[in-house]
Motif scaffolding. Structure first.
Motif, PDB file in Angstrom:
ATOM      1  N   PHE B 390      -2.138  -2.384   9.218  1.00  0.00           N
ATOM      2  CA  PHE B 390      -3.149  -3.388   8.859  1.00  0.00           C
ATOM      3  C   PHE B 390      -2.689  -4.345   7.762  1.00  0.00           C
ATOM      4  O   PHE B 390      -3.027  -5.532   7.817  1.00  0.00           O
ATOM      5  CB  PHE B 390      -4.527  -2.744   8.574  1.00  0.00           C
ATOM      6  CG  PHE B 390      -4.671  -2.093   7.243  1.00  0.00           C
ATOM      7  CD1 PHE B 390      -4.457  -0.740   7.095  1.00  0.00           C
ATOM      8  CD2 PHE B 390      -5.041  -2.840   6.132  1.00  0.00           C
ATOM      9  CE1 PHE B 390      -4.596  -0.134   5.861  1.00  0.00           C
ATOM     10  CE2 PHE B 390      -5.174  -2.241   4.892  1.00  0.00           C
ATOM     11  CZ  PHE B 390      -4.944  -0.877   4.753  1.00  0.00           C
ATOM     12  N   PRO B 391      -1.859  -3.889   6.792  1.00  0.00           N
ATOM     13  CA  PRO B 391      -1.357  -4.920   5.881  1.00  0.00           C
ATOM     14  C   PRO B 391      -0.488  -5.953   6.603  1.00  0.00           C
ATOM     15  O   PRO B 391      -0.502  -7.139   6.252  1.00  0.00           O
ATOM     16  CB  PRO B 391      -0.527  -4.130   4.868  1.00  0.00           C
ATOM     17  CG  PRO B 391      -1.070  -2.755   4.920  1.00  0.00           C
ATOM     18  CD  PRO B 391      -1.459  -2.541   6.348  1.00  0.00           C
ATOM     19  N   SER B 392       0.227  -5.519   7.649  1.00  0.00           N
ATOM     20  CA  SER B 392       1.040  -6.491   8.393  1.00  0.00           C
ATOM     21  C   SER B 392       0.154  -7.482   9.127  1.00  0.00           C
ATOM     22  O   SER B 392       0.408  -8.696   9.103  1.00  0.00           O
ATOM     23  CB  SER B 392       1.931  -5.791   9.414  1.00  0.00           C
ATOM     24  OG  SER B 392       2.469  -4.629   8.869  1.00  0.00           O
ATOM     25  N   LEU B 394      -2.687  -8.348   8.301  1.00  0.00           N
ATOM     26  CA  LEU B 394      -3.309  -9.192   7.286  1.00  0.00           C
ATOM     27  C   LEU B 394      -2.382 -10.310   6.823  1.00  0.00           C
ATOM     28  O   LEU B 394      -2.793 -11.468   6.735  1.00  0.00           O
ATOM     29  CB  LEU B 394      -3.701  -8.313   6.104  1.00  0.00           C
ATOM     30  CG  LEU B 394      -4.888  -8.792   5.321  1.00  0.00           C
ATOM     31  CD1 LEU B 394      -6.117  -8.774   6.186  1.00  0.00           C
ATOM     32  CD2 LEU B 394      -5.081  -7.928   4.096  1.00  0.00           C
ATOM     33  N   ILE B 395      -1.118  -9.979   6.599  1.00  0.00           N
ATOM     34  CA  ILE B 395      -0.219 -11.018   6.078  1.00  0.00           C
ATOM     35  C   ILE B 395       0.058 -12.058   7.157  1.00  0.00           C
ATOM     36  O   ILE B 395       0.097 -13.261   6.886  1.00  0.00           O
ATOM     37  CB  ILE B 395       1.079 -10.431   5.476  1.00  0.00           C
ATOM     38  CG1 ILE B 395       1.836 -11.529   4.718  1.00  0.00           C
ATOM     39  CG2 ILE B 395       1.976  -9.825   6.514  1.00  0.00           C
ATOM     40  CD1 ILE B 395       2.976 -11.027   3.885  1.00  0.00           C
ATOM     41  N   CYS B 398      -3.000 -14.264   7.324  1.00  0.00           N
ATOM     42  CA  CYS B 398      -3.066 -15.189   6.191  1.00  0.00           C
ATOM     43  C   CYS B 398      -2.110 -16.361   6.401  1.00  0.00           C
ATOM     44  O   CYS B 398      -2.499 -17.522   6.266  1.00  0.00           O
ATOM     45  CB  CYS B 398      -2.701 -14.476   4.882  1.00  0.00           C
ATOM     46  SG  CYS B 398      -3.982 -13.355   4.321  1.00  0.00           S
ATOM     47  N   ILE B 399      -0.855 -16.038   6.749  1.00  0.00           N
ATOM     48  CA  ILE B 399       0.114 -17.122   6.916  1.00  0.00           C
ATOM     49  C   ILE B 399      -0.278 -17.992   8.102  1.00  0.00           C
ATOM     50  O   ILE B 399      -0.209 -19.230   8.037  1.00  0.00           O
ATOM     51  CB  ILE B 399       1.539 -16.553   7.106  1.00  0.00           C
ATOM     52  CG1 ILE B 399       1.956 -15.790   5.840  1.00  0.00           C
ATOM     53  CG2 ILE B 399       2.534 -17.666   7.389  1.00  0.00           C
ATOM     54  CD1 ILE B 399       3.308 -15.133   5.920  1.00  0.00           C
ATOM     55  N   VAL B 411      -8.048 -19.561   4.334  1.00  0.00           N
ATOM     56  CA  VAL B 411      -7.815 -18.117   4.261  1.00  0.00           C
ATOM     57  C   VAL B 411      -9.007 -17.436   3.594  1.00  0.00           C
ATOM     58  O   VAL B 411      -9.476 -16.386   4.044  1.00  0.00           O
ATOM     59  CB  VAL B 411      -6.505 -17.815   3.503  1.00  0.00           C
ATOM     60  CG1 VAL B 411      -6.236 -16.328   3.471  1.00  0.00           C
ATOM     61  CG2 VAL B 411      -5.337 -18.551   4.144  1.00  0.00           C
TER      62      VAL B 411
ATOM     63  N   ALA C  94      -7.561  -8.967  -0.789  1.00  0.00           N
ATOM     64  CA  ALA C  94      -6.154  -9.333  -0.610  1.00  0.00           C
ATOM     65  C   ALA C  94      -6.046 -10.729  -0.014  1.00  0.00           C
ATOM     66  O   ALA C  94      -5.233 -11.543  -0.454  1.00  0.00           O
ATOM     67  CB  ALA C  94      -5.464  -8.316   0.288  1.00  0.00           C
ATOM     68  N   PHE C  98      -4.337 -14.081  -1.656  1.00  0.00           N
ATOM     69  CA  PHE C  98      -3.357 -14.925  -0.971  1.00  0.00           C
ATOM     70  C   PHE C  98      -3.776 -16.392  -1.087  1.00  0.00           C
ATOM     71  O   PHE C  98      -2.978 -17.257  -1.426  1.00  0.00           O
ATOM     72  CB  PHE C  98      -3.259 -14.513   0.497  1.00  0.00           C
ATOM     73  CG  PHE C  98      -2.269 -15.315   1.298  1.00  0.00           C
ATOM     74  CD1 PHE C  98      -0.952 -14.891   1.423  1.00  0.00           C
ATOM     75  CD2 PHE C  98      -2.650 -16.488   1.925  1.00  0.00           C
ATOM     76  CE1 PHE C  98      -0.039 -15.629   2.157  1.00  0.00           C
ATOM     77  CE2 PHE C  98      -1.736 -17.232   2.664  1.00  0.00           C
ATOM     78  CZ  PHE C  98      -0.437 -16.803   2.776  1.00  0.00           C
ATOM     79  N   GLY C 121       2.776 -13.009  -0.753  1.00  0.00           N
ATOM     80  CA  GLY C 121       3.079 -12.071   0.334  1.00  0.00           C
ATOM     81  C   GLY C 121       3.003 -10.620  -0.114  1.00  0.00           C
ATOM     82  O   GLY C 121       2.199  -9.833   0.409  1.00  0.00           O
ATOM     83  N   VAL C 124      -0.551  -9.471  -1.035  1.00  0.00           N
ATOM     84  CA  VAL C 124      -1.445  -9.191   0.088  1.00  0.00           C
ATOM     85  C   VAL C 124      -1.225  -7.765   0.571  1.00  0.00           C
ATOM     86  O   VAL C 124      -2.170  -6.993   0.763  1.00  0.00           O
ATOM     87  CB  VAL C 124      -1.198 -10.174   1.252  1.00  0.00           C
ATOM     88  CG1 VAL C 124      -1.905  -9.697   2.502  1.00  0.00           C
ATOM     89  CG2 VAL C 124      -1.670 -11.557   0.898  1.00  0.00           C
ATOM     90  N   ILE C 125       0.041  -7.409   0.757  1.00  0.00           N
ATOM     91  CA  ILE C 125       0.329  -6.086   1.313  1.00  0.00           C
ATOM     92  C   ILE C 125      -0.026  -4.987   0.319  1.00  0.00           C
ATOM     93  O   ILE C 125      -0.647  -3.982   0.680  1.00  0.00           O
ATOM     94  CB  ILE C 125       1.809  -6.029   1.734  1.00  0.00           C
ATOM     95  CG1 ILE C 125       1.997  -7.021   2.876  1.00  0.00           C
ATOM     96  CG2 ILE C 125       2.207  -4.625   2.128  1.00  0.00           C
ATOM     97  CD1 ILE C 125       3.282  -6.953   3.582  1.00  0.00           C
ATOM     98  N   SER C 128      -4.036  -4.903  -0.085  1.00  0.00           N
ATOM     99  CA  SER C 128      -4.742  -4.407   1.095  1.00  0.00           C
ATOM    100  C   SER C 128      -4.334  -2.963   1.381  1.00  0.00           C
ATOM    101  O   SER C 128      -5.150  -2.163   1.820  1.00  0.00           O
ATOM    102  CB  SER C 128      -4.461  -5.300   2.301  1.00  0.00           C
ATOM    103  OG  SER C 128      -3.100  -5.223   2.656  1.00  0.00           O
TER     104      SER C 128
END
Lengths: 323, 497, 172
Positions: B390-392, B394-395, B398-399, B411, C94, C98, C121, C124-125, C128
């Protein structure tokens, strides 16, 4: 990874050089904000011109599309950025000349609050109508619109768009400001309904409508510029067709925040001129029906004068327009 | 037609163009599969890499990117319940349920095969009937579109898994959200609270990523059991014979529906998957399977999606008018390469026109070639522990969201809609009908107002025009069919208490 | 007497707290929308004003919400279940971090410099990641670095997106 390492190394060197300021502008990529989505007329001109400017500047000119509120979001960001010459923007007739009269809460002042660089290109405006509309030429059209003001439908691509701006000017000059205006989301859907005959006429940039005129799916009454357009040599100018006061062009030009270093302004003006004198770039722009700017308009002062002139021309009609 | 097609294949089958088509499909898939990066963002991101190519090559590559991105969007819908665009919203309903049951591979495979079939048919369809069908698009004025949108909203009712009343709520909420932003006609700000980033209304990507992407992450963080089930069970990777047998008819029907709706400008293609889902659910012997991982709910809509994606090129190539945002981007791309789309592209640039049509078919084949082997890779991704997954997501979200307009505030908005989506889940609402209402709402208001201005305020215009009246009749019929059983059901529920 | 009538005879009480809350939620949203679009003109049939549709939709939303409330008193349904604020806080937090860091931000007295992807970056990780109940701190830190580098390489270099990387360090 390699690129990152090189970048890091470059940053280290810069840091070590410590404020020596030996290098001339630009030392890093320049961001050129295009206040519209990728693929639109302004974006295309920005990419074609930016491509060549990067070569002259020796640094990448990165196009950043910041769309929103008729382009005013992107321009606001550009002209309120740090005036270091690394953030500039490509705006157009709407964002620089029409916006103050269209958007009451505008957060920038195109006349006094920014540093102009120069004009990149103009696109003539065409008055087009559905192919079976009665009037045969512009004179008949003017009379027809005045006589049937309650019957005629005009299309535009949304408040603040080039077609809205230019058509509002036309309606103001014809004395029919309250003509039925049908709003569309963009030129495409408006053109669709014009081709299918649902609406009667619209004004838009030649690049968007020329192919339809050539194919005969819609007809053009006049082009609102001083000379006929090579893209449509058979279409008369408004002067020839009897409406000389209707002169308007959807131009695109570059500006940045006020207070940019003179060196940066000069380098950018120089790069813009080199791009506009390059045969390849010129050809690509001319293919789009673009009118290349005069030597005067390519200078900061000349571009600023153009912005002022068109703002003065547009603001009475735009302020009076029913909203 | 065949001489034209052979001209097209002659162009598209050159080694360079084949390579470009392959590269486009591959890159499009790889970028489009990132959660948070939908097809429009993918094409906008990749547009500049085609600048150096010759026009035909560039367009072939862009078409490849388009198909790749479309399919990538469906992949995220199935795997992580994030639709890349409006047309893959429907795929989340059953596709993601299938993934939860360990049938992600089957769902992805069915989607790929169905899309390929639909793509082949649609290509032939364009080649044979493209020019005459153009007239269909011109028959649709604002009044017809408005009625079409009303019909579309009625599909949304059928989408609901649970209470019809709640589905209605979501549709209306979607419509309400769609009115946020500057009024097109008067320029007045509506419900923006004077906040400039809201002036252009709420972005579809922002809303979808919030109520699907972020809210799904929150839901999964809560239910540790269900998400671990996904990891534990990895079933077969490709659809078996039974699956294919079950999918054939939905694929055929989906292709037809999607293909026809795709021709309509004004984004008729959006309705294809919804219509197909509605049809399959109504035709099914046991409609209650839908929403719980019915393979027909993936096969039909995915075929409709791809057929529509393909036939959406018809108005662009024959009329020179882009029917939706993606096609508008293609116009930009063509213009940059010196080809200004218009009604004469077919006669003036036959090698471009037919080359593109041929490359559509080749693109679909490539998509299949690229994606069937990749199915295994995607399914393996599901085995990544959720605490890293889930952090992946999320990133990337966002990007991806940031890159659409380069606006950080988008965002933050997505996060806000994530909270909103979480509330909806807690309150037992389904977000899919809301997204449909949202997508159709903007068009609906625009078309309603246009139609009324043109008719000088007469509502009769919707009934006087035969196509419009016909569509409204269909809408009423759908509504009646959808409502009758549920009214009965509610009574039954009460009786069984 | 049918069961339905027996049930009804027992009077109105909350039979589905989820539906009740959902109905009230709809009414609340409709109310907010109505207040916000209060000043927009409705226009005429011939020329619909900007306020016509928002107000109509809001009214329908409120009506549907009221129906939900009524049905929650008559029909049995789901109960409201528990909330997990930990996920909401860290995951959505998070994303907001960002948004604040990527280009910098000025909000009254708060000033965040333009930190770029190199900072946003990993943040965020890391933030979260705290939402997971099977959190492994060391793994998360390594993952944050690896993932951010991968994203920077992919988006900034492979796709050359105009996303700020680390303007305070690299100038880009």
């Amino acid at each position: 990874m390699k690129k990152l390492a090189i970048g890091l190394a470059a940053a280290m060197t810069l840091a070590l050089a410590g404020g020596a300021q030996a290098q001339a502008y630009p030392t890093r990529p320049i961001t050129m904000i295009v206040p519209f989505a990728a693929g639109g007329p302004t974006d295309i001109i920005a990419r074609i011109v930016g491509d060549h400017m990067s070569k002259t500047l020796g640094q990448q000119l990165v196009i950043e599309n910041v769309a929103g509120a008729g382009g005013t979001t992107g321009i606001t960001r550009a002209v309120t950025a740090a005036p270091d010459g690394y953030t500039i923007a490509m705006g157009h007739l709407g964002t620089f000349s029409a916006a103050p009269a269209t958007y009451p809460g505008l957060k920038y002042d195109p006349i006094n609050g920014m540093q102009t660089i120069g004009l990149a290109g103009g696109t003539p405006i065409l008055i087009v109508a559905r192919k079976n509309l009665e009037p045969k030429d512009l004179k008949e059209f003017v009379a027809y619109v005045k006589a049937n003001a309650d019957k005629v439908n005009e299309a535009h691509a949304g408040l603040g768009s080039v077609s809205w701006t230019t058509c509002t000017l036309l309606k103001g000059q014809l004395g029919v400001p309250k003509l039925n205006a049908v709003a569309y989301r963009g030129t495409g859907p408006a053109l669709n309904d014009l081709v299918s005959g649902q609406i009667d006429f619209m004004c838009d940039q030649i690049v968007s409508v020329a192919e339809q005129v050539k194919a005969g799916t819609i007809k053009a009454y006049a082009v609102a510029s001083a000379q006929r357009s090579p893209a449509l040599p058979d279409v008369p100018t408004t002067t020839e067709a009897g409406l000389p006061e209707y002169q308007i062009e959807a131009w695109n030009g570059i500006a940045g925040p006020k207070g940019m270093p003179k060196e940066a302004v000069d380098r950018l003006v120089d790069a813009l001129n080199k791009a506009l004198n390059d045969e390849g770039t010129k050809k690509r722009l001319l293919d789009l029906g673009t009118v290349l700017p005069t030597a005067e308009e390519r200078t900061p002062a000349g571009f600023a004068a153009l912005i002022k002139r068109d703002a003065d021309k547009l603001s009475p009609a735009l302020s009076a327009a029913p909203k | 037609m065949f001489s034209n097609l052979s001209l097209g294949f002659g162009v598209a089958l050159s080694l360079q163009n084949l390579a470009l088509c392959f590269a486009g499909c591959l890159v499009g898939t790889l970028i489009g599969v990132l959660p948070g990066v939908g097809p429009i963002a993918t094409i906008a991101i990749l547009l500049p890499i085609t600048f150096g190519l010759d026009p035909v090559g560039a367009l072939i590559m862009l078409a490849g990117i388009y198909y790749g991105a479309q399919y990538g969007g469906s992949t995220t819908a199935i795997l992580v319940n994030i639709p890349g665009e409006a047309t893959s919203v429907v795929t989340t309903l059953d596709g993601h349920q299938m993934a939860k049951q360990g049938r992600a591979g089957v769902a992805l495979g069915t989607a790929a095969l169905g899309s390929f079939f639909a793509g082949c048919v649609a290509t032939l369809f364009i080649a044979a009937l493209g020019a005459p069908l153009t007239k269909l698009a011109l028959l649709f004025g604002p009044a017809e579109y408005f009625s079409l949108m009303v019909m579309g909203l009625c599909f949304a009712v059928v989408l609901a898994r649970g209470s019809i009343l709640k589905a209605f709520c979501m549709i209306m909420l979607g419509l309400l959200l769609s009115t946020v932003g500057t009024d097109l006609e008067t320029g007045q700000e509506r419900m923006t609270m004077g906040f400039p980033p809201l002036a252009d209304g709420i972005d579809f990507a922002v809303l979808a990523m919030g109520v699907f992407g972020f809210a799904e992450v929150l839901r999964n963080l809560e239910n540790t059991e269900t998400r671990d089930v996904v990891r534990a069970k990895i079933g077969r990777l490709l659809p078996g014979w039974d699956d294919i047998k079950q999918s054939i008819k939905p694929v055929l029907r989906g292709t037809l529906l999607g293909g026809i709706l795709g021709i309509l400008p004004g984004n008729g293609a959006v309705l294809g998957p919804f219509a197909s889902y509605t049809l399959e659910k109504k035709l099914a012997k046991d409609p209650s399977r839908f929403g719980k991982g019915a393979i027909e709910g993936v096969a039909g809509p995915e075929s409709a999606n791809n057929a529509g994606a393909q036939t959406a090129f018809i108005p662009l190539l024959t009329l020179g008018i882009p029917p939706n945002a993606v096609m508008a981007l293609m116009v930009g791309a063509m213009t940059i390469h010196g080809i200004i789309p218009g009604p004469q592209v077919m006669t003036k640039n036959p090698e471009l026109f037919w080359g593109m049509i041929a490359s559509m078919w080749i693109g679909n084949l490539m998509l299949l070639v690229i994606n069937l082997p990749l199915v295994g890779v995607w399914v393996k991704l599901l085995q990544v522990p959720y605490r890293l997954m889930f952090p992946s997501i999320l990133i990337f979200c966002c990007i991806g969201i940031y890159s659409v307009n380069n606006q950080p505030v988008d965002v933050a908005f997505t996060a806000m809609f994530g909270l909103f989506g979480y509330l909806l889940i807690k309150l037992g609402f389904e977000p899919a009908p809301m997204l449909l209402g949202f997508v159709l709402g903007k068009l609906m208001e625009e078309k309603l107002r246009q139609a009324l201005i043109i008719s000088r305020g007469s509502f009769m215009t919707f009934l006087e025009r035969p196509i419009s009246a016909g569509l409204l009749v269909v809408a009423v019929a759908i509504l009646v069919i959808a409502l009758l059983p549920s009214i009965n059901k509610k009574r039954d529920e009460v009786f069984t208490e | 007497m049918s069961l339905n009538q027996i049930e009804r005879a027992q009077g109105l009480r909350v039979r589905s707290s989820q539906d009740l809350a959902a109905g009230l939620f709809m009414i609340l949203l409709a109310g907010i929308a109505f207040v916000m679009s209060y000043e927009l003109p409705m226009g005429t049939l011939r020329q619909l004003g900007p306020g016509m549709l928002p107000k109509s939709f809001a009214a329908i939303c409120a009506a549907l919400g009221a129906l939900l409330v009524i049905s929650s008193l008559r029909f049995h349904g789901e109960k409201l279940s528990g909330w997990s604020w930990r996920g909401v806080f860290f995951v959505l937090g998070a994303a907001c971090v960002f948004a604040l860091c990527i280009r910098g931000f000025d909000l009254g007295p708060i000033h965040v410099p333009q930190l770029g992807l190199a900072v946003a970056g990993p943040l965020v990780i890391l933030i979260s990641g705290l939402a997971a109940d099977d959190l492994k701190p060391k793994e998360l830190v390594i993952f944050a670095v690896v993932m951010s580098t991968a994203c920077a390489l992919l988006f900034k270099y492979a796709l050359s997106l105009p996303i700020p990387l680390a303007p305070w360090l690299l100038g880009i």
